[in-house]
Design a protein around this motif. Structure first.
Motif, PDB file in Angstrom:
ATOM      1  N   THR A  21      -2.883  -3.386  -0.790  1.00 44.76           N
ATOM      2  CA  THR A  21      -3.906  -3.904  -1.400  1.00 44.76           C
ATOM      3  C   THR A  21      -3.413  -5.188  -2.385  1.00 44.76           C
ATOM      4  N   ASP A  22      -4.157  -5.993  -2.622  1.00 40.44           N
ATOM      5  CA  ASP A  22      -3.914  -7.110  -3.519  1.00 40.44           C
ATOM      6  C   ASP A  22      -4.788  -7.194  -4.773  1.00 40.44           C
ATOM      7  N   ASP A  23      -5.693  -5.932  -4.903  1.00 40.80           N
ATOM      8  CA  ASP A  23      -6.893  -5.955  -5.982  1.00 40.80           C
ATOM      9  C   ASP A  23      -6.168  -5.984  -7.290  1.00 40.80           C
ATOM     10  N   LEU A  24      -6.625  -6.862  -8.126  1.00 39.66           N
ATOM     11  CA  LEU A  24      -6.047  -6.797  -9.492  1.00 39.66           C
ATOM     12  C   LEU A  24      -6.738  -5.817 -10.532  1.00 39.66           C
ATOM     13  N   ASN A  25      -7.789  -5.236  -9.951  1.00 41.33           N
ATOM     14  CA  ASN A  25      -8.406  -4.483 -10.948  1.00 41.33           C
ATOM     15  C   ASN A  25      -8.514  -2.955 -10.139  1.00 41.33           C
ATOM     16  N   LEU A  26      -7.313  -2.312 -10.362  1.00 45.81           N
ATOM     17  CA  LEU A  26      -7.133  -1.066  -9.544  1.00 45.81           C
ATOM     18  C   LEU A  26      -7.755   0.058 -10.555  1.00 45.81           C
ATOM     19  N   ASP A  27      -8.191   1.220 -10.152  1.00 48.73           N
ATOM     20  CA  ASP A  27      -8.504   2.152 -10.990  1.00 48.73           C
ATOM     21  C   ASP A  27      -7.466   3.159 -10.729  1.00 48.73           C
ATOM     22  N   TYR A  28      -6.656   3.346 -11.558  1.00 46.07           N
ATOM     23  CA  TYR A  28      -5.493   4.328 -11.662  1.00 46.07           C
ATOM     24  C   TYR A  28      -5.601   5.756 -11.748  1.00 46.07           C
ATOM     25  N   TYR A  29      -6.914   5.990 -12.096  1.00 42.96           N
ATOM     26  CA  TYR A  29      -7.145   7.492 -12.028  1.00 42.96           C
ATOM     27  C   TYR A  29      -7.585   7.855 -10.529  1.00 42.96           C
ATOM     28  N   HIS A  47      -2.592  10.035  -7.632  1.00 41.73           N
ATOM     29  CA  HIS A  47      -1.810  11.158  -8.054  1.00 41.73           C
ATOM     30  C   HIS A  47      -0.679  10.920  -8.596  1.00 41.73           C
ATOM     31  N   ARG A  48       0.203   9.762  -8.081  1.00 41.88           N
ATOM     32  CA  ARG A  48       1.511   9.356  -8.727  1.00 41.88           C
ATOM     33  C   ARG A  48       1.315   7.752  -8.824  1.00 41.88           C
ATOM     34  N   ILE A  49       1.937   7.382  -9.795  1.00 42.76           N
ATOM     35  CA  ILE A  49       2.303   5.868 -10.026  1.00 42.76           C
ATOM     36  C   ILE A  49       3.762   5.697 -10.173  1.00 42.76           C
ATOM     37  N   VAL A  50       4.218   4.916  -9.340  1.00 42.43           N
ATOM     38  CA  VAL A  50       5.543   4.693  -9.543  1.00 42.43           C
ATOM     39  C   VAL A  50       5.940   3.501 -10.831  1.00 42.43           C
ATOM     40  N   ASN A  51       6.822   3.974 -11.666  1.00 39.77           N
ATOM     41  CA  ASN A  51       7.298   2.994 -12.629  1.00 39.77           C
ATOM     42  C   ASN A  51       8.557   2.337 -12.025  1.00 39.77           C
ATOM     43  N   PRO A  52       8.464   1.242 -11.703  1.00 44.45           N
ATOM     44  CA  PRO A  52       9.564   0.660 -10.930  1.00 44.45           C
ATOM     45  C   PRO A  52      10.950   0.222 -11.575  1.00 44.45           C
ATOM     46  N   LEU A  53      10.802  -0.002 -12.885  1.00 41.93           N
ATOM     47  CA  LEU A  53      12.104  -0.530 -13.645  1.00 41.93           C
ATOM     48  C   LEU A  53      12.601   0.506 -14.527  1.00 41.93           C
ATOM     49  N   PHE A  54      12.609   1.783 -14.430  1.00 40.69           N
ATOM     50  CA  PHE A  54      13.018   2.814 -15.221  1.00 40.69           C
ATOM     51  C   PHE A  54      14.589   2.787 -15.028  1.00 40.69           C
ATOM     52  N   TYR A  55      14.987   1.944 -16.234  1.00 38.98           N
ATOM     53  CA  TYR A  55      16.651   1.615 -16.028  1.00 38.98           C
ATOM     54  C   TYR A  55      17.199   1.639 -17.592  1.00 38.98           C
ATOM     55  N   LYS A  56      16.671   1.643 -18.204  1.00 38.40           N
ATOM     56  CA  LYS A  56      17.124   1.107 -19.581  1.00 38.40           C
ATOM     57  C   LYS A  56      16.296   1.835 -20.728  1.00 38.40           C
ATOM     58  N   GLY A  57      16.835   1.857 -22.084  1.00 38.09           N
ATOM     59  CA  GLY A  57      15.799   2.240 -23.102  1.00 38.09           C
ATOM     60  C   GLY A  57      16.466   3.070 -24.123  1.00 38.09           C
ATOM     61  N   GLU A  58      16.086   4.368 -24.396  1.00 40.96           N
ATOM     62  CA  GLU A  58      16.724   5.203 -25.382  1.00 40.96           C
ATOM     63  C   GLU A  58      16.898   6.873 -24.514  1.00 40.96           C
ATOM     64  N   ALA A  59      17.621   7.606 -25.141  1.00 46.44           N
ATOM     65  CA  ALA A  59      18.055   8.605 -24.889  1.00 46.44           C
ATOM     66  C   ALA A  59      17.837   9.690 -26.109  1.00 46.44           C
ATOM     67  N   SER A  87      -3.095  11.280 -19.411  1.00 46.46           N
ATOM     68  CA  SER A  87      -3.615  11.651 -18.409  1.00 46.46           C
ATOM     69  C   SER A  87      -3.124  10.594 -17.133  1.00 46.46           C
ATOM     70  N   LEU A  88      -2.837   9.315 -17.652  1.00 50.16           N
ATOM     71  CA  LEU A  88      -2.367   8.442 -16.580  1.00 50.16           C
ATOM     72  C   LEU A  88      -0.620   8.345 -16.836  1.00 50.16           C
ATOM     73  N   ILE A  89      -0.153   8.482 -17.954  1.00 50.56           N
ATOM     74  CA  ILE A  89       1.181   8.569 -18.107  1.00 50.56           C
ATOM     75  C   ILE A  89       1.848   9.643 -17.471  1.00 50.56           C
ATOM     76  N   SER A  90       1.429  10.720 -17.538  1.00 52.41           N
ATOM     77  CA  SER A  90       1.741  12.087 -16.553  1.00 52.41           C
ATOM     78  C   SER A  90       1.904  11.671 -15.075  1.00 52.41           C
ATOM     79  N   LYS A  91       1.124  10.928 -14.585  1.00 52.30           N
ATOM     80  CA  LYS A  91       1.182  10.484 -13.277  1.00 52.30           C
ATOM     81  C   LYS A  91       2.511   9.452 -13.012  1.00 52.30           C
ATOM     82  N   THR A  92       3.037   9.166 -13.884  1.00 54.37           N
ATOM     83  CA  THR A  92       4.103   8.173 -13.738  1.00 54.37           C
ATOM     84  C   THR A  92       5.281   8.606 -13.006  1.00 54.37           C
TER      85      THR A  92
END
Length: 236
Positions: free
Chosen positions: A61-69, A72-84, A127-132
């Motif tokens: 899909t190329d829809d810019l207005n997605l309903d993230y609800y 069930h799972r939403i990929v976080n594609p750039l989890f590679y830096k930050g904090e521990a 409720s959305l972040i937990s899908k990440t």
């Protein structure tokens, strides 16, 4: 069947795609579909990929207005830096360039990794972040190898690289000055000297290693640096 959303967007708040990562995301989509039996939906507002990538996803899909609800799972594609964070002491360690060579002693059971890049960065809703579904950039490739995952992509052109078998292979992404101008990093000859030093260190430690250079513009790049690459038997 649970639905997994994977996107070529950097984040909801960015107009950029995930540079250098999209080919891996497509592989991950196929991988997750195979081993987890997800229904994979690829969100692709940038490229005309519906025909080419259909075998890898159940829906594109190329829809810019997605309903993230709806997912069930939403990929976080750039989890590679930050904090521990050490949960036993609440101490936070920052993964910036100043700390790259430091050693942190944290028990695994007390370790929490916090990415400073989140796809749902403007959706601070539990409720959305937990899908990440965090993907640490390209580092799941080792997982694909362990699972002996094999797939094929029908590319218009293929290129073979004469890699020496049973030797370590290292790739170096050469960043051109037009990219480095906006960054507070080395430029010009200083950057080229850094790349040379890096290659010399690699060759000293791994004499017969394969070094692949990508991103370097042969036509307009530094000729002396190009000759250095050739002399050290680097691959392109």
């Amino acid at each position: 069947m649970q639905k997994l959303l994977i996107s070529t967007k950097f984040s909801l708040t960015s107009s950029s795609d995930t540079p250098g990562g999209n080919i891996f995301h497509i592989l991950f989509a196929k991988f997750f579909k195979q081993i987890f039996n997800y229904r994979v939906i690829l969100h692709d507002p940038f490229f005309n990929s519906k025909k080419l990538l259909k075998p890898f996803c159940d829906e594109i899909t190329d829809d810019l207005n997605l309903d993230y609800y709806n997912y069930h799972r939403i990929v976080n594609p750039l989890f590679y830096k930050g904090e521990a964070k050490d949960l036993s002491t609440s101490k936070v360690y920052n993964f910036n360039t100043e700390n790259l060579n430091k050693i942190f002693f944290v028990k695994k059971k007390n370790l929490q990794l916090i990415s400073d890049q989140r796809f749902l960065i403007d959706k601070n809703i539990s409720s959305l972040i937990s899908k990440t579904f965090d993907i640490p950039y390209v580092y799941y490739l080792e997982w694909l190898a362990r699972e002996n995952f094999k797939t094929s992509i029908d590319l218009k052109k293929t290129k073979s690289i004469p890699i020496k078998k049973k030797q370590i292979t290292i790739s170096i992404h050469y960043r051109n000055d037009d990219w480095r101008l906006s960054k507070n990093i080395l430029r010009g000859e200083e950057y080229d000297d850094y790349i040379k030093t890096l290659i010399l260190k690699i060759k000293k430690k791994y004499i017969n290693s394969n070094i692949i250079i990508y991103g370097f513009k042969k036509e307009t790049g530094n000729k002396n640096l190009f000759n250095f690459f050739i002399d050290k038997k680097c691959l392109f």
